[in-house]
Write a protein that holds these residues in place. Sequence first.
Motif, PDB file in Angstrom:
ATOM      1  N   TYR A  36      40.563  49.025  40.853  1.00 19.43           N
ATOM      2  CA  TYR A  36      39.485  48.953  41.824  1.00 19.43           C
ATOM      3  C   TYR A  36      40.018  49.358  43.187  1.00 19.43           C
ATOM      4  CZ  TYR A  36      36.551  46.165  38.654  1.00 19.43           C
ATOM      5  OH  TYR A  36      35.795  45.724  37.608  1.00 19.43           O
ATOM      6  N   GLN A  38      39.222  48.503  47.274  1.00 17.59           N
ATOM      7  CA  GLN A  38      38.507  47.578  48.132  1.00 17.59           C
ATOM      8  C   GLN A  38      38.711  47.955  49.590  1.00 17.59           C
ATOM      9  OE1 GLN A  38      39.544  43.365  47.960  1.00 17.59           O
ATOM     10  NE2 GLN A  38      37.465  42.795  48.541  1.00 17.59           N
ATOM     11  N   GLY A  41      36.376  43.840  54.112  1.00 19.06           N
ATOM     12  CA  GLY A  41      35.098  43.148  54.193  1.00 19.06           C
ATOM     13  C   GLY A  41      34.092  43.536  53.131  1.00 19.06           C
ATOM     14  N   LYS A  42      34.516  44.322  52.154  1.00 17.26           N
ATOM     15  CA  LYS A  42      33.599  44.767  51.102  1.00 17.26           C
ATOM     16  C   LYS A  42      34.070  44.251  49.743  1.00 17.26           C
ATOM     17  CE  LYS A  42      31.242  47.962  53.614  1.00 17.26           C
ATOM     18  NZ  LYS A  42      31.493  49.400  53.496  1.00 17.26           N
ATOM     19  N   GLY A  43      33.185  44.345  48.759  1.00 16.00           N
ATOM     20  CA  GLY A  43      33.589  44.004  47.409  1.00 16.00           C
ATOM     21  C   GLY A  43      34.360  45.145  46.770  1.00 16.00           C
ATOM     22  N   PRO A  44      35.167  44.848  45.762  1.00 19.17           N
ATOM     23  CA  PRO A  44      35.917  45.904  45.069  1.00 19.17           C
ATOM     24  C   PRO A  44      34.982  46.908  44.410  1.00 19.17           C
ATOM     25  CG  PRO A  44      36.803  43.725  44.552  1.00 19.17           C
ATOM     26  CD  PRO A  44      35.516  43.507  45.264  1.00 19.17           C
ATOM     27  N   PHE A  46      34.755  49.808  41.481  1.00 15.17           N
ATOM     28  CA  PHE A  46      35.392  50.196  40.226  1.00 15.17           C
ATOM     29  C   PHE A  46      35.875  51.643  40.274  1.00 15.17           C
ATOM     30  CE2 PHE A  46      36.262  50.395  35.813  1.00 15.17           C
ATOM     31  CZ  PHE A  46      35.730  51.585  35.333  1.00 15.17           C
ATOM     32  N   LEU A  87      43.346  47.470  43.847  1.00  8.20           N
ATOM     33  CA  LEU A  87      43.527  46.285  43.008  1.00  8.20           C
ATOM     34  C   LEU A  87      43.623  46.683  41.544  1.00  8.20           C
ATOM     35  CD1 LEU A  87      40.724  44.074  44.612  1.00  8.20           C
ATOM     36  CD2 LEU A  87      43.171  43.856  45.011  1.00  8.20           C
ATOM     37  N   PHE A  99      43.388  39.434  38.321  1.00  7.10           N
ATOM     38  CA  PHE A  99      43.723  40.447  39.319  1.00  7.10           C
ATOM     39  C   PHE A  99      45.122  40.256  39.877  1.00  7.10           C
ATOM     40  CE2 PHE A  99      39.903  42.882  40.350  1.00  7.10           C
ATOM     41  CZ  PHE A  99      38.927  42.156  39.695  1.00  7.10           C
TER      42      PHE A  99
ATOM     43  N   LEU B  43      42.237  37.956  44.399  1.00 10.34           N
ATOM     44  CA  LEU B  43      41.022  37.431  43.784  1.00 10.34           C
ATOM     45  C   LEU B  43      41.379  36.357  42.761  1.00 10.34           C
ATOM     46  CD1 LEU B  43      40.026  40.358  44.760  1.00 10.34           C
ATOM     47  CD2 LEU B  43      38.222  40.018  43.071  1.00 10.34           C
ATOM     48  N   LEU B  88      36.389  34.897  51.257  1.00 11.24           N
ATOM     49  CA  LEU B  88      35.319  35.791  50.810  1.00 11.24           C
ATOM     50  C   LEU B  88      35.004  35.427  49.367  1.00 11.24           C
ATOM     51  CD1 LEU B  88      33.569  38.331  51.521  1.00 11.24           C
ATOM     52  CD2 LEU B  88      35.409  39.701  50.486  1.00 11.24           C
ATOM     53  N   LEU B  90      33.134  36.431  46.055  1.00 11.36           N
ATOM     54  CA  LEU B  90      32.611  37.637  45.428  1.00 11.36           C
ATOM     55  C   LEU B  90      31.941  37.302  44.111  1.00 11.36           C
ATOM     56  CD1 LEU B  90      35.732  39.841  46.141  1.00 11.36           C
ATOM     57  CD2 LEU B  90      33.445  40.322  47.004  1.00 11.36           C
ATOM     58  N   TYR B 102      33.708  45.099  35.854  1.00 12.67           N
ATOM     59  CA  TYR B 102      32.611  44.468  36.561  1.00 12.67           C
ATOM     60  C   TYR B 102      32.106  45.349  37.701  1.00 12.67           C
ATOM     61  CZ  TYR B 102      35.044  40.215  34.891  1.00 12.67           C
ATOM     62  OH  TYR B 102      35.703  39.251  34.166  1.00 12.67           O
ATOM     63  N   PHE B 104      30.930  44.613  41.485  1.00 10.52           N
ATOM     64  CA  PHE B 104      30.978  43.550  42.477  1.00 10.52           C
ATOM     65  C   PHE B 104      29.912  43.718  43.549  1.00 10.52           C
ATOM     66  CE2 PHE B 104      34.711  40.930  41.760  1.00 10.52           C
ATOM     67  CZ  PHE B 104      35.444  41.679  40.870  1.00 10.52           C
ATOM     68  N   GLY B 105      29.495  42.587  44.092  1.00  7.14           N
ATOM     69  CA  GLY B 105      28.710  42.592  45.305  1.00  7.14           C
ATOM     70  C   GLY B 105      29.626  42.679  46.513  1.00  7.14           C
ATOM     71  N   SER B 106      29.027  42.655  47.695  1.00  7.42           N
ATOM     72  CA  SER B 106      29.810  42.768  48.927  1.00  7.42           C
ATOM     73  C   SER B 106      30.374  41.445  49.409  1.00  7.42           C
ATOM     74  CB  SER B 106      28.964  43.389  50.038  1.00  7.42           C
ATOM     75  OG  SER B 106      28.662  44.728  49.708  1.00  7.42           O
ATOM     76  N   ARG B 109      31.069  35.758  53.182  1.00  5.18           N
ATOM     77  CA  ARG B 109      32.226  35.268  53.947  1.00  5.18           C
ATOM     78  C   ARG B 109      31.912  33.841  54.379  1.00  5.18           C
ATOM     79  NH1 ARG B 109      37.342  36.398  54.400  1.00  5.18           N
ATOM     80  NH2 ARG B 109      36.823  38.610  54.560  1.00  5.18           N
TER      81      ARG B 109
END
Lengths: 109, 113
Positions: A36, A38, A41-44, A46, A87, A99, B43, B88, B90, B102, B104-106, B109
């Motif tokens: 992944y 990243q 401040g954001k999600g990973p 894919f 990641l 992870f 994570l 954070l 997730l 998967y 993921f969303g953002s 926080r």
Amino acid sequence: EDQVTQSPEALRLQEGESSSLNCSYTVSGLRGLFWYRQDPGKGPEFLFTLYSAGEEKEKERLKATLTKKESFLHITAPKPEDSATYLCAERGGSEKLVFGKGTKLTVNP
Amino acid sequence: EAGVTQSPTHLIKTRGQQATLRCSPISGHTSVYWYQQALGLGLQFLLWYDEGEERNRGNFPPRFSGRQFPNYSSELNVNALELEDSALYLCASSLDDRGDGYTFGSGTRLTVV
């Protein structure tokens, strides 16, 4: 317990300077090795899934490879927009992904 | 297609309070996973829900709990907040037997003061 170790923790490259990130895992009976990206401040996001030793996948400047205990993410001629944390995760016997802590890549122009 | 959506984006709570975080999976995805990403720790797996049932739980105390609703959306509740819960959070979703990981969303926080 399954463990995923990534190295280096941080990597600084000049634009165009190719390199590789390493991910080693301990699980036996691997059901998938995942990469992944990243951004802060954001999600990973894919990138790739690899299932068996010898498998390779490519996407633009990135190529992921898999051996029996390691995976490599090769970055060819990187650009500043490739800067991110990368990641690695493995899925073994349970459905969850385990992870690593990630490699923070910085590509300078 | 809408991705995984999480709310709120940011949440500030006082130590001892309760926090509720929400997640809507991708349409058609039945599995929802929660992860905590604290600074320097990577994570950490919290919870996995599938078809409304809790399927697996990470090494977190019972004050971390959640549920999955009939529409597959999910809630994570954290009771008796501690400063070290700042992270954070997730959420990710997947089809039960999908092989490509998967989505993921953002994240939310959470800051505990």
